[in-house]
Write a protein that holds these residues in place. Structure first.
Motif, PDB file in Angstrom:
ATOM      1  N   GLU A  41      16.193  -6.050 -10.371  1.00 48.23           N
ATOM      2  CA  GLU A  41      15.546  -7.266  -9.897  1.00 48.23           C
ATOM      3  C   GLU A  41      14.661  -7.065  -8.663  1.00 48.23           C
ATOM      4  N   SER A  42      14.549  -5.848  -8.144  1.00 47.91           N
ATOM      5  CA  SER A  42      13.760  -5.667  -6.918  1.00 47.91           C
ATOM      6  C   SER A  42      12.295  -6.021  -7.125  1.00 47.91           C
ATOM      7  N   SER A  43      11.802  -5.908  -8.368  1.00 50.82           N
ATOM      8  CA  SER A  43      10.409  -6.266  -8.624  1.00 50.82           C
ATOM      9  C   SER A  43      10.160  -7.749  -8.380  1.00 50.82           C
ATOM     10  N   LEU A  44      11.159  -8.580  -8.636  1.00 48.53           N
ATOM     11  CA  LEU A  44      11.040 -10.013  -8.371  1.00 48.53           C
ATOM     12  C   LEU A  44      10.959 -10.274  -6.873  1.00 48.53           C
ATOM     13  N   TRP A  45      11.789  -9.606  -6.102  1.00 50.26           N
ATOM     14  CA  TRP A  45      11.768  -9.800  -4.650  1.00 50.26           C
ATOM     15  C   TRP A  45      10.461  -9.283  -4.060  1.00 50.26           C
ATOM     16  N   ALA A  46       9.952  -8.173  -4.649  1.00 49.83           N
ATOM     17  CA  ALA A  46       8.728  -7.564  -4.131  1.00 49.83           C
ATOM     18  C   ALA A  46       7.549  -8.527  -4.235  1.00 49.83           C
ATOM     19  N   MET A  47       7.520  -9.362  -5.281  1.00 50.68           N
ATOM     20  CA  MET A  47       6.432 -10.331  -5.391  1.00 50.68           C
ATOM     21  C   MET A  47       6.462 -11.316  -4.229  1.00 50.68           C
ATOM     22  N   SER A  48       7.648 -11.775  -3.840  1.00 48.93           N
ATOM     23  CA  SER A  48       7.738 -12.691  -2.705  1.00 48.93           C
ATOM     24  C   SER A  48       7.251 -12.021  -1.426  1.00 48.93           C
ATOM     25  N   VAL A  49       7.588 -10.741  -1.257  1.00 51.89           N
ATOM     26  CA  VAL A  49       7.101 -10.006  -0.083  1.00 51.89           C
ATOM     27  C   VAL A  49       5.577  -9.923  -0.129  1.00 51.89           C
ATOM     28  N   ALA A  50       5.019  -9.649  -1.316  1.00 45.18           N
ATOM     29  CA  ALA A  50       3.569  -9.557  -1.450  1.00 45.18           C
ATOM     30  C   ALA A  50       2.891 -10.871  -1.085  1.00 45.18           C
ATOM     31  N   LEU A  51       3.456 -11.992  -1.535  1.00 40.01           N
ATOM     32  CA  LEU A  51       2.858 -13.286  -1.221  1.00 40.01           C
ATOM     33  C   LEU A  51       3.036 -13.643   0.247  1.00 40.01           C
ATOM     34  N   ALA A  52       4.159 -13.242   0.842  1.00 38.65           N
ATOM     35  CA  ALA A  52       4.302 -13.437   2.285  1.00 38.65           C
ATOM     36  C   ALA A  52       3.168 -12.724   3.011  1.00 38.65           C
ATOM     37  N   GLY A  53       2.890 -11.495   2.600  1.00 42.75           N
ATOM     38  CA  GLY A  53       1.794 -10.751   3.212  1.00 42.75           C
ATOM     39  C   GLY A  53       0.452 -11.416   2.987  1.00 42.75           C
ATOM     40  N   GLU A  54       0.225 -11.959   1.795  1.00 40.84           N
ATOM     41  CA  GLU A  54      -1.037 -12.640   1.499  1.00 40.84           C
ATOM     42  C   GLU A  54      -1.230 -13.857   2.390  1.00 40.84           C
ATOM     43  N   PHE A  55      -0.179 -14.651   2.584  1.00 38.31           N
ATOM     44  CA  PHE A  55      -0.311 -15.849   3.410  1.00 38.31           C
ATOM     45  C   PHE A  55      -0.494 -15.483   4.880  1.00 38.31           C
ATOM     46  N   ILE A  56       0.190 -14.443   5.321  1.00 40.92           N
ATOM     47  CA  ILE A  56      -0.001 -13.971   6.702  1.00 40.92           C
ATOM     48  C   ILE A  56      -1.431 -13.466   6.881  1.00 40.92           C
ATOM     49  N   ASP A  57      -1.920 -12.758   5.883  1.00 43.84           N
ATOM     50  CA  ASP A  57      -3.280 -12.231   5.969  1.00 43.84           C
ATOM     51  C   ASP A  57      -4.307 -13.359   6.000  1.00 43.84           C
ATOM     52  N   GLN A  58      -4.071 -14.404   5.233  1.00 44.88           N
ATOM     53  CA  GLN A  58      -4.960 -15.569   5.250  1.00 44.88           C
ATOM     54  C   GLN A  58      -4.908 -16.284   6.595  1.00 44.88           C
ATOM     55  N   GLY A  59      -3.734 -16.269   7.220  1.00 45.27           N
ATOM     56  CA  GLY A  59      -3.542 -17.034   8.448  1.00 45.27           C
ATOM     57  C   GLY A  59      -4.015 -16.323   9.695  1.00 45.27           C
ATOM     58  N   TRP A  60      -3.404 -15.201  10.007  1.00 41.53           N
ATOM     59  CA  TRP A  60      -3.777 -14.517  11.245  1.00 41.53           C
ATOM     60  C   TRP A  60      -4.033 -13.029  11.055  1.00 41.53           C
ATOM     61  N   GLY A  61      -3.881 -12.563   9.834  1.00 42.96           N
ATOM     62  CA  GLY A  61      -4.286 -11.210   9.508  1.00 42.96           C
ATOM     63  C   GLY A  61      -3.184 -10.182   9.622  1.00 42.96           C
ATOM     64  N   LEU A  62      -3.095  -9.328   8.612  1.00 42.03           N
ATOM     65  CA  LEU A  62      -2.189  -8.189   8.666  1.00 42.03           C
ATOM     66  C   LEU A  62      -2.839  -7.058   9.448  1.00 42.03           C
ATOM     67  N   THR A  63      -2.034  -6.283  10.150  1.00 39.86           N
ATOM     68  CA  THR A  63      -2.557  -5.059  10.747  1.00 39.86           C
ATOM     69  C   THR A  63      -2.768  -4.036   9.631  1.00 39.86           C
TER      70      THR A  63
END
Length: 693
Positions: free
Chosen positions: A146-168
């Motif tokens: 099931e780690s692939s399911l959790w990984a998608m949530s991590v990916a979307l967290a990164g996408e929203f952070i990137d949209q908001g204030w940017g990933l390093t």
């Protein structure tokens, strides 16, 4: 980003309605407001936990397995990191006030630190160990379920952070390593299949989630074409039936049979998991595929051909599953009936994004109507809590909250990316009328039907070794008075038989159904064309005719029981009580009528599947169940209800509030002569007779 292009492609060939009474902005605002309130709860389970090997501050949202490398620990944190990042970015732009004591800077810190924890503890990065001193996730050398399911949530967290204030750049690289490791693992294995008792449908759906994430957020990776090929194969082999092995329909440039690996659904499009028919898993695949489409829509530079192929593959057999299974079991409050029961919390309304997927991606008017009802029910449940959590007494604690928040977020995103402009929702009345005809799900021994007054269903499950019936009124206010209940080999209405009930014969006509078995433990249940459900039950079973009453904050913590002779009393189910009557009406809404004066008991309430529940037990094996009736109506119905035996036939007569009468004649196995209608009944003009030889 090329979201507009993908949206246009996804809506090609969908059904277009003439007008729209649905407001995407309204649905999105309700979802966002619910998630904003949920941040109270999220804050209460967040903790900082120091710094990773790079010196970056990290923290996590605590599940029961707080910070551990397990599903409970990782999935909870990943979901809440995603939701916190989304709420920060979206609610801040709309200037929505956060719950008291929570500021946007605090929310941002929780989002970024929990996101870093998820990155740092993945085995591809190893910058910090989980609290159990392990790393989580899959790569080509290691598989974690099931780690692939959790990984998608991590990916979307990164996408929203990137949209908001940017990933390093370093955080972006960490995320790409995580996604590529998970996606590359999928290239090393065979697509699993299976349908008897343990479908692989929902597992293949979540494997596709990480492949879609890797394609969307790592578009320059050298393996992106291989990931796309794997996504099509995993995605196709979810809602698969045996006939797909010979299907020549073109899907993503190939015939369907070329994508087919194996069967994951029964031939009637039903699904089993945990060894029984489970509607939660039946709709989960649709949710997972919709989430893959969402992720692809959020990615950059997605070719139009990929968008079209994604839709062809990931919506394979959606319409058949919807029409033949899910729509047949939809209830008036947006819940899906679970004929074989449920092994997690009741009334999660976790089918919300499945309705949304059908409404937005496939533009289904019934789904749009059911989505609205389901969302309102989910919000009603959230209002029972003081901290913004989505339910009281969750079965798996914070993880359940994270999953629900995840699904509310997906409803928002689907309405944002795939708007329902021009689609007019159907009405409940039209939906009910179109789904009134009784229908058998033959591979699961399930029969269902729906009159204007109620939904009625019977199930016999070999894998679960259980038989039960449910009756659900077709009004939202009364729909959760009688609730599903399982005990031993039985449960609702059937009671608790000493052994597994014999396999039933299932019969239907245009407006009703019968389930019956003969032998040492005979039973017969007739869902009439009208309101009445007549049950002749195994008189050797315990608690025959039993119905479970909710005594919960979600529904009502007290019930008013009306009895014969104008008696009534109120109960909260905290103490056992008993009384004699021919009938009981609950809250002037639902009724159990015995064919004779009998003893009823209300058992002390229990917390069952997160709902406080009492059992109403008539100590008689012949009962009739009515929906949407008052106490006065029940008294009149009881006067027209009787049973008698003759020549080995057991006969039950009853009536509906509209004065239509019904006669059930059941040969339990001892009658030697054919049934003859009693002379006094032959002249009745509104009598419907059902004879079970």
């Amino acid at each position: 980003m090329k979201k507009i292009l993908l949206v246009a492609v996804l809506l090609v060939q969908c059904i277009v309605a003439a007008a729209s009474d649905n407001d995407d902005q309204n649905v999105k605002r309700q979802c966002l407001d619910a998630l904003v309130q949920f941040m109270q709860y999220a804050r209460s389970i967040y903790t900082d936990c120091g710094v990773n090997a790079r010196g970056d501050s990290i923290g996590y949202f605590k599940a029961k397995d707080a910070g551990r490398s397990t599903e409970d620990g990782v999935r909870t944190n990943a979901d809440l990191a995603m939701v916190a990042a989304f709420v920060y970015e979206t609610a801040r732009k709309e200037d929505i006030e956060l719950p008291a004591g929570l500021s946007y800077p605090q929310l941002r810190r929780m989002a970024i630190r929990s996101f870093r924890y998820a990155l740092s503890t993945h085995r591809s990065n190893q910058l910090f160990a989980c609290t159990d001193q392990k790393y989580w996730g899959s790569d080509t050398e290691h598989h974690q379920w099931e780690s692939s399911l959790w990984a998608m949530s991590v990916a979307l967290a990164g996408e929203f952070i990137d949209q908001g204030w940017g990933l390093t750049s370093y955080e972006r690289n960490q995320l790409e390593r995580l996604l590529s490791a998970e996606a590359d693992f999928e290239l090393t294995r065979q697509v699993p299949t299976g349908y008897e008792g343990d479908t692989k449908a929902e597992e293949n759906g979540w494997e596709g989630n990480v492949l879609a994430s890797a394609i969307a957020f790592c578009p320059q990776h050298p393996n992106v074409d291989k990931w796309r090929e794997a996504l099509w194969r995993y995605g196709f082999n979810c809602y698969t039936i045996a006939a797909d092995a010979k299907d020549t329909t073109l899907v993503a440039g190939r015939q369907a049979r070329e994508w087919f690996v194996g069967q994951n659904l029964y031939d009637d499009f039903t699904l089993q998991n945990h060894k029984y028919f489970h509607t939660g898993y039946q709709n989960a695949v649709m949710q997972e595929h919709a989430e893959s489409l969402v992720v692809l829509a959020l990615g950059e530079d997605l070719p139009a051909s990929t968008a079209q192929q994604a839709r062809e593959v990931l919506t394979w057999h959606w319409r058949e599953v919807w029409q033949r299974v899910l729509a047949q079991l939809a209830l008036c409050d947006g819940e899906l009936a679970m004929p074989n029961g449920n092994d997690w919390s009741m009334y999660l309304f976790d089918q919300l994004p499945a309705y949304t997927a059908m409404a937005t991606i496939c533009r289904n008017a019934d789904a749009l109507m059911l989505e609205s009802r389901c969302l309102q029910s989910l919000l009603q449940r959230q209002r029972t809590t003081a901290d913004g959590s989505f339910m009281l007494n969750p079965d798996i604690g914070p993880r359940r909250m994270g999953v629900t928040a995840h699904r509310v977020l997906m409803t928002y995103l689907m309405h944002d990316l795939f708007p329902t402009d021009g689609l007019k929702a159907s009405t409940w009345t039209s939906f009910q009328e179109r789904h009134a005809a009784a229908r058998i799900l033959p591979c699961q021994n399930v029969v269902r039907g729906m009159s204007k007054d109620r939904f009625a269903c019977f199930s016999w499950s070999e894998g679960l070794a259980n038989a039960a019936a449910i009756v659900v009124p077709n009004t939202v206010e009364a729909s959760k008075i009688f609730i599903p209940y399982k005990k031993g080999h039985g449960g609702s209405i059937m009671g608790v038989p000493q052994q597994m009930a014999a396999r039933p014969t299932l019969l239907t006509d245009s407006s009703g159904w019968v389930a019956y078995a003969k032998g040492e433990h005979p039973y017969c249940i007739w869902a009439t064309p009208g309101n009445a459900v007549i049950a002749i039950l195994d008189d050797k079973a315990e608690e025959t005719g039993m119905v479970a009453l909710s005594m919960d904050a979600l529904t009502s913590e007290k019930r008013t029981l009306h009895l014969a002779n104008a008696k009534k009393f109120e109960t909260d189910g905290k103490q056992r009580m008993s009384f004699h009557s021919q009938w009981v009406n609950v809250d002037n809404a639902v009724a159990v009528v015995s064919t004779e004066q009998t003893k009823f008991s209300v058992e002390k309430r229990e917390l069952i599947k997160s709902i406080w529940t009492s059992r109403l037990v008539p100590q008689h094996h012949v009962c009739v169940y009515f929906s949407n009736v008052t106490a006065a109506q029940t008294a009149a119905l009881a006067r027209g209800t009787q049973q008698w035996e003759k020549n080995g036939w057991l006969m039950v007569q009853t009536m509906d509030p509209d004065h239509k009468s019904y006669l059930l004649a059941f040969n339990t196995g001892t009658a030697k002569k054919r049934f003859k209608l009693p002379r006094k009944l032959k002249k009745m003009k509104k009598l419907t007779v059902k004879i079970i030889e």
